[in-house]
Motif scaffolding. Structure first.
Motif, PDB file in Angstrom:
ATOM      1  N   PHE A  24       0.837  -1.202   0.000  1.00  0.00           N
ATOM      2  CA  PHE A  24       0.000   0.000   0.000  1.00  0.00           C
ATOM      3  C   PHE A  24       0.873   1.254   0.000  1.00  0.00           C
ATOM      4  N   GLU A  25       1.928   1.240   0.813  1.00  0.00           N
ATOM      5  CA  GLU A  25       2.853   2.377   0.852  1.00  0.00           C
ATOM      6  C   GLU A  25       3.493   2.604  -0.516  1.00  0.00           C
ATOM      7  N   ALA A  26       3.885   1.519  -1.183  1.00  0.00           N
ATOM      8  CA  ALA A  26       4.501   1.647  -2.507  1.00  0.00           C
ATOM      9  C   ALA A  26       3.519   2.263  -3.500  1.00  0.00           C
ATOM     10  N   LEU A  27       2.269   1.830  -3.443  1.00  0.00           N
ATOM     11  CA  LEU A  27       1.248   2.401  -4.330  1.00  0.00           C
ATOM     12  C   LEU A  27       1.021   3.878  -4.012  1.00  0.00           C
ATOM     13  N   TYR A  28       1.003   4.197  -2.728  1.00  0.00           N
ATOM     14  CA  TYR A  28       0.789   5.589  -2.318  1.00  0.00           C
ATOM     15  C   TYR A  28       1.941   6.474  -2.798  1.00  0.00           C
ATOM     16  N   GLU A  29       3.158   6.017  -2.559  1.00  0.00           N
ATOM     17  CA  GLU A  29       4.335   6.804  -2.936  1.00  0.00           C
ATOM     18  C   GLU A  29       4.440   6.970  -4.452  1.00  0.00           C
ATOM     19  N   ALA A  30       4.033   5.954  -5.198  1.00  0.00           N
ATOM     20  CA  ALA A  30       4.095   6.045  -6.659  1.00  0.00           C
ATOM     21  C   ALA A  30       3.062   7.046  -7.180  1.00  0.00           C
ATOM     22  N   GLY A  31       1.914   7.082  -6.547  1.00  0.00           N
ATOM     23  CA  GLY A  31       0.876   8.010  -6.964  1.00  0.00           C
ATOM     24  C   GLY A  31       0.244   7.666  -8.301  1.00  0.00           C
ATOM     25  N   GLU A  32       0.482   6.467  -8.762  1.00  0.00           N
ATOM     26  CA  GLU A  32      -0.077   6.021 -10.040  1.00  0.00           C
ATOM     27  C   GLU A  32      -0.227   4.505 -10.009  1.00  0.00           C
ATOM     28  N   GLU A  33      -0.785   3.974 -11.067  1.00  0.00           N
ATOM     29  CA  GLU A  33      -0.917   2.522 -11.169  1.00  0.00           C
ATOM     30  C   GLU A  33       0.461   1.880 -11.263  1.00  0.00           C
ATOM     31  N   LEU A  34       0.564   0.724 -10.639  1.00  0.00           N
ATOM     32  CA  LEU A  34       1.804  -0.046 -10.729  1.00  0.00           C
ATOM     33  C   LEU A  34       1.469  -1.493 -11.054  1.00  0.00           C
ATOM     34  N   SER A  35       2.334  -2.121 -11.806  1.00  0.00           N
ATOM     35  CA  SER A  35       2.170  -3.551 -12.061  1.00  0.00           C
ATOM     36  C   SER A  35       2.651  -4.316 -10.834  1.00  0.00           C
ATOM     37  N   GLU A  36       2.270  -5.573 -10.767  1.00  0.00           N
ATOM     38  CA  GLU A  36       2.703  -6.413  -9.646  1.00  0.00           C
ATOM     39  C   GLU A  36       4.227  -6.495  -9.590  1.00  0.00           C
ATOM     40  N   ALA A  37       4.857  -6.595 -10.753  1.00  0.00           N
ATOM     41  CA  ALA A  37       6.322  -6.677 -10.808  1.00  0.00           C
ATOM     42  C   ALA A  37       6.961  -5.385 -10.301  1.00  0.00           C
ATOM     43  N   ILE A  39       5.666  -3.318  -8.153  1.00  0.00           N
ATOM     44  CA  ILE A  39       5.454  -3.281  -6.697  1.00  0.00           C
ATOM     45  C   ILE A  39       6.468  -4.184  -6.003  1.00  0.00           C
ATOM     46  N   ALA A  40       6.692  -5.362  -6.561  1.00  0.00           N
ATOM     47  CA  ALA A  40       7.667  -6.287  -5.977  1.00  0.00           C
ATOM     48  C   ALA A  40       9.058  -5.654  -5.956  1.00  0.00           C
ATOM     49  N   THR A  41       9.408  -4.973  -7.024  1.00  0.00           N
ATOM     50  CA  THR A  41      10.712  -4.308  -7.095  1.00  0.00           C
ATOM     51  C   THR A  41      10.817  -3.201  -6.047  1.00  0.00           C
ATOM     52  N   LYS A  42       9.772  -2.388  -5.940  1.00  0.00           N
ATOM     53  CA  LYS A  42       9.796  -1.261  -4.997  1.00  0.00           C
ATOM     54  C   LYS A  42       9.810  -1.713  -3.537  1.00  0.00           C
ATOM     55  N   THR A  43       9.122  -2.805  -3.240  1.00  0.00           N
ATOM     56  CA  THR A  43       9.004  -3.246  -1.845  1.00  0.00           C
ATOM     57  C   THR A  43      10.062  -4.251  -1.434  1.00  0.00           C
ATOM     58  N   GLY A  44      10.649  -4.932  -2.413  1.00  0.00           N
ATOM     59  CA  GLY A  44      11.600  -5.989  -2.092  1.00  0.00           C
ATOM     60  C   GLY A  44      10.915  -7.288  -1.694  1.00  0.00           C
ATOM     61  N   LEU A  45       9.601  -7.347  -1.866  1.00  0.00           N
ATOM     62  CA  LEU A  45       8.850  -8.559  -1.541  1.00  0.00           C
ATOM     63  C   LEU A  45       8.811  -9.480  -2.752  1.00  0.00           C
ATOM     64  N   LYS A  46       8.634 -10.762  -2.491  1.00  0.00           N
ATOM     65  CA  LYS A  46       8.490 -11.718  -3.587  1.00  0.00           C
ATOM     66  C   LYS A  46       7.166 -11.470  -4.294  1.00  0.00           C
ATOM     67  N   LEU A  47       7.131 -11.801  -5.572  1.00  0.00           N
ATOM     68  CA  LEU A  47       5.948 -11.551  -6.390  1.00  0.00           C
ATOM     69  C   LEU A  47       4.703 -12.242  -5.829  1.00  0.00           C
ATOM     70  N   ASN A  48       4.846 -13.476  -5.344  1.00  0.00           N
ATOM     71  CA  ASN A  48       3.674 -14.166  -4.800  1.00  0.00           C
ATOM     72  C   ASN A  48       3.167 -13.500  -3.517  1.00  0.00           C
ATOM     73  N   VAL A  49       4.065 -12.923  -2.735  1.00  0.00           N
ATOM     74  CA  VAL A  49       3.669 -12.203  -1.518  1.00  0.00           C
ATOM     75  C   VAL A  49       2.931 -10.919  -1.906  1.00  0.00           C
ATOM     76  N   VAL A  50       3.434 -10.238  -2.922  1.00  0.00           N
ATOM     77  CA  VAL A  50       2.783  -9.025  -3.420  1.00  0.00           C
ATOM     78  C   VAL A  50       1.379  -9.360  -3.913  1.00  0.00           C
ATOM     79  N   ARG A  51       1.256 -10.428  -4.684  1.00  0.00           N
ATOM     80  CA  ARG A  51      -0.061 -10.820  -5.216  1.00  0.00           C
ATOM     81  C   ARG A  51      -1.037 -11.158  -4.096  1.00  0.00           C
ATOM     82  N   ARG A  52      -0.555 -11.886  -3.098  1.00  0.00           N
ATOM     83  CA  ARG A  52      -1.422 -12.243  -1.972  1.00  0.00           C
ATOM     84  C   ARG A  52      -1.895 -10.980  -1.247  1.00  0.00           C
ATOM     85  N   ALA A  53      -0.971 -10.051  -1.016  1.00  0.00           N
ATOM     86  CA  ALA A  53      -1.326  -8.801  -0.334  1.00  0.00           C
ATOM     87  C   ALA A  53      -2.320  -7.995  -1.169  1.00  0.00           C
TER      88      ALA A  53
END
Length: 173
Positions: A24-37, A39-53
């Motif tokens: 959510f923080e990554a989406l807020y800071e970006a201020g625009e739409e982001l792809s799952e990939a 978001i994973a890059t910005k947060t350092g989380l694995k893609l499956n964790v990002v998708r679950r969240a």
């Protein structure tokens, strides 16, 4: 970062989990739409964790997505954004639910006298204490009247008033 934004992030974390907060923080800071990939890059989380969240937050209405076919890979890419339009109603409904729970707790607290074990703090209704002859069934200590009842009632009333003020004085949900 403002305290209101921090409250929003904390709300997301409590409603979903800490990974969702990061997303959510990554989406807020970006201020625009982001792809799952992205978001994973910005947060350092694995893609499956990002998708679950993201899916958990989408179920609760916190985020929305759109699908678009990737031009080269011929697969769908999901672009996510915060559902700013829906956030106020989500927050209000959570406050109303909390208000109702607190009112129920207050009614019970005001109508029932509790006895408490001085060793482990377990609370028993008068009937339960009577059934156990005012002896704690766990440790054998003598149960005593809960002296914090009035304090608990006062705290519940304060929280209820705070929520009623935030909800515009709505006494009934």
């Amino acid at each position: 970062m403002s305290s209101e934004i921090e409250k929003l992030f904390t709300f997301v974390e409590k409603l979903v989990d800490s990974d969702a907060r990061k997303v959510f923080e990554a989406l807020y800071e970006a201020g625009e739409e982001l792809s799952e990939a992205d978001i994973a890059t910005k947060t350092g989380l694995k893609l499956n964790v990002v998708r679950r969240a993201l899916n958990s937050m989408a179920e609760k209405g916190l985020v929305v997505y759109r699908r678009q076919k990737h031009p080269q890979k011929n697969k769908l890419v999901f672009y996510w954004r915060i559902n700013y339009e829906g956030l106020p109603s989500i927050i209000e409904s959570r406050k109303r639910a909390a208000h109702e729970k607190l009112r129920t707790l207050l009614e019970k607290e005001e109508s029932v006298h509790y006895y408490v074990c001085p060793r482990d703090g377990t609370r028993y209704t008068f009937e339960e204490a009577l059934d156990h002859e005012f002896i704690c069934p766990r440790c054998g200590s003598m149960l005593v009247l809960d002296e914090e009842r009035e304090l608990r009632i006062q705290i519940l009333k304060q929280y209820i008033k705070m929520l009623e003020d935030e909800l515009g004085g709505a006494k009934a949900s």
